[in-house]
Design a protein around this motif. Structure first.
Motif, short mmCIF file in Angstrom:
data_model
loop_
_atom_site.label_atom_id
_atom_site.label_comp_id
_atom_site.label_asym_id
_atom_site.label_seq_id
_atom_site.Cartn_x
_atom_site.Cartn_y
_atom_site.Cartn_z
N ALA A 97 0.83 -1.21 0.00
CA ALA A 97 0.00 0.00 0.00
C ALA A 97 0.87 1.26 0.00
N ALA A 98 1.94 1.25 0.82
CA ALA A 98 2.83 2.41 0.85
C ALA A 98 3.53 2.59 -0.49
N PHE A 99 3.88 1.50 -1.11
CA PHE A 99 4.55 1.55 -2.41
C PHE A 99 3.63 2.17 -3.47
N ARG A 100 2.38 1.74 -3.48
CA ARG A 100 1.43 2.28 -4.46
C ARG A 100 1.18 3.77 -4.20
N ARG A 101 1.05 4.16 -2.93
CA ARG A 101 0.80 5.57 -2.62
C ARG A 101 1.94 6.46 -3.09
N ALA A 102 3.17 5.92 -3.08
CA ALA A 102 4.32 6.71 -3.49
C ALA A 102 4.48 6.77 -5.00
N GLY A 103 3.59 6.09 -5.74
CA GLY A 103 3.66 6.12 -7.18
C GLY A 103 4.33 4.93 -7.81
N GLY A 104 4.63 3.91 -7.01
CA GLY A 104 5.24 2.70 -7.54
C GLY A 104 4.27 1.92 -8.40
N ALA A 105 4.78 1.23 -9.40
CA ALA A 105 3.94 0.44 -10.31
C ALA A 105 4.19 -1.04 -10.09
N VAL A 106 3.12 -1.82 -10.20
CA VAL A 106 3.23 -3.28 -10.14
C VAL A 106 3.21 -3.81 -11.56
N LEU A 107 4.22 -4.57 -11.91
CA LEU A 107 4.37 -5.06 -13.28
C LEU A 107 3.62 -6.36 -13.50
N GLU A 108 3.09 -6.52 -14.69
CA GLU A 108 2.59 -7.82 -15.10
C GLU A 108 3.77 -8.76 -15.29
N ARG A 109 3.52 -10.04 -15.10
CA ARG A 109 4.63 -11.00 -15.12
C ARG A 109 5.31 -11.06 -16.48
N ASP A 110 4.56 -10.88 -17.55
CA ASP A 110 5.16 -11.01 -18.87
C ASP A 110 6.08 -9.83 -19.22
#
Length: 479
Positions: free
Chosen positions: A93-106
């Motif tokens: 949650a903290a990562f997302r709030r800071a603007g971090g992106a979660v990558l798709e596996r591919d």
């Protein structure tokens, strides 16, 4: 002195500390140290590309919180979640709030290939065995990329308590470890995967008598080095006997004596077939051809280098009532029961191949599990054991004291006769009054440092290592 603690001890200390801190505070401390180390490794944080490899444990949480800090400083930070449903929820949650992106596996391997920095938060210090296939593929991609790789606490895939690597593992340029070193960071083969190691203090209260390993540093070695007093003479400083060499291997005797002359004792007695070669090179040596028992008084013996098949001399030295170092051919010729029956200190100094022969296992097994091997050998012989290698280990029988680990050496020390010099230095320190554990540890430290000083990045010969021991000694004393 650097110390390393087992996972169980570290976790107990973490639980005690977390009970006194607000929830999440300990992880924030670790993440702050991790983020600072990552920032220093990058040329600049703003605009850099960072990829987090995030597993399901606390290491993944540390990586996410550190990634959030880097994102707030302008880095483009993306996370690859290897267990999406089990990623640390607050960290994510903290990562997302800071603007971090979660990558798709591919997209993961491509992102790793283009990254400036990859953070390994896949597996924590409790991990066993190598990486699973998906994580292994990402580790290979990171190794093939131009990115710097930072491991969180320990490279994923290596075993924290033993230093073993049982499959594929992350190869880090930097490992940021928290609270204390873990044994795997100091012992090969795992140490090779850790890169440089930075210790971040997070406030753990660790038991001073509970360390698994300890590594001497300059100040520790300086305190142990024998120093003559005003009233000292050559006999009071200690006399070391060297029983080494043969008609076939006279050089082993010369090199062992070379080490002994520089190891702190006041005099060196030589017994063996290479007396002429020894006295020609080192006229200060007291040479005898009457055998160990009649050579004159000594405070310790070093036996075995180049001994060939001279089992009688080895047996005579093993029967002596003074500290004894056994090396090389002496390890093969010495009777185990006779060694176990000794009441004076005994130091065995095998390399991996010799240790394997003594234990009845393969060399590969010893090299893969060096900590296990040195302990088993110490128990089997009831003696202190110095297991040579890129990281030298020194273990006492009984397991009460931490195993000593030394990494001052250089691969250039893998040269003929280098071990003979080490035997002479350690034997001399025994004669000067050091315990077997201290003599082995100090000798390994000086020998490794001498190898570095003599080599300076180029091939080196054993006699040059011996000549550099005095320089190493002075370097240690100067601090």
């Amino acid at each position: 002195m650097r110390t390393a603690y087992r996972v169980e001890t570290v976790r107990a200390a973490e639980r005690q500390l977390m009970a006194r801190l607000p929830e999440g505070a300990l992880m924030q401390r670790a993440a702050a140290g991790l983020a600072a180390a990552c920032a220093e490794l990058l040329d600049r944080v703003y605009g850099s590309r960072v990829v987090l490899l995030v597993g399901s444990g606390d290491n993944g949480g540390d990586a996410l919180y550190a990634g959030a800090r880097l994102a707030r400083r302008g880095a483009g930070v993306a996370a690859v979640l290897l267990a999406p449903g089990r990623a640390h929820p607050a960290g994510l949650a903290a990562f997302r709030r800071a603007g971090g992106a979660v990558l798709e596996r591919d997209r993961a391997e491509d992102a790793v290939a283009r990254a400036d920095l990859v953070v390994d938060g896949i597996v924590g210090i409790g991990g066993k065995g190598g990486l699973r296939p998906e994580a292994a593929a990402l580790a290979r991609a990171a190794a093939a990329s131009r990115a710097a790789v930072v491991a969180v606490d320990l490279p994923s895939g290596v075993e924290a308590d033993t230093g073993e690597v049982r499959g594929e593992a992350v190869r880090a340029d930097l490992t940021v470890t928290f609270g204390t070193h873990k044994p795997g960071l100091l012992i090969d083969p795992a140490r090779e995967y850790a890169g440089s190691v930075r210790l971040v203090d997070i406030g753990l209260d660790l038991p001073p008598d509970g360390a698994e390993l300890e590594a001497l540093q300059h100040a520790d070695v300086a305190r142990l080095l024998p120093t003559p007093a005003a009233e000292s003479d050559k006999y009071r400083r200690g006399v070391v006997g060297v029983a080494a060499g043969s008609d076939r291997y006279p050089g082993a005797a010369v090199l062992a004596v070379a080490g002994a002359l520089r190891g702190g004792a006041g005099a060196v007695r030589y017994v063996g077939a290479a007396g002429d070669a020894v006295i020609a090179r080192y006229p200060e040596t007291l040479v005898s051809d009457t055998g160990p028992a009649k050579a004159g008084r000594v405070q310790a013996w070093a036996v075995g280098p180049g001994a060939g098949e001279d089992a009688a001399t080895v047996a005579e030295v093993v029967a002596a009532e003074v500290p004894v170092l056994i090396d090389a051919d002496g390890l093969r010729l010495a009777d185990r029961d006779a060694v176990r029956a000794r009441t004076a200190p005994t130091l065995l100094t095998p390399h991996a191949g010799e240790a394997a022969a003594l234990l009845g296992v393969s060399r590969a097994e010893v090299e893969a599990g060096r900590l296990t091997a040195v302990r088993e050998l110490a128990e089997a012989y009831g003696a202190t054991v110095l297991l040579k290698g890129s990281t030298t280990l020194v273990a006492d029988p009984g397991g009460a004291a931490p195993v000593r680990v030394n990494a001052t050496g250089t691969p250039w020390l893998a040269t003929a006769g280098s071990g003979d010099v080490l035997s002479g230095v350690a034997g001399s320190l025994l004669a000067a009054g050091l315990s077997a554990r201290d003599a082995g540890s100090v000798a390994a430290y000086l020998h490794g440092l001498a190898g570095r000083l003599a080599a300076r990045g180029a091939p080196v010969r054993a006699h040059q290592v011996a000549e550099a021991v005095s320089m190493a000694w002075r370097d240690v004393v100067r601090g």
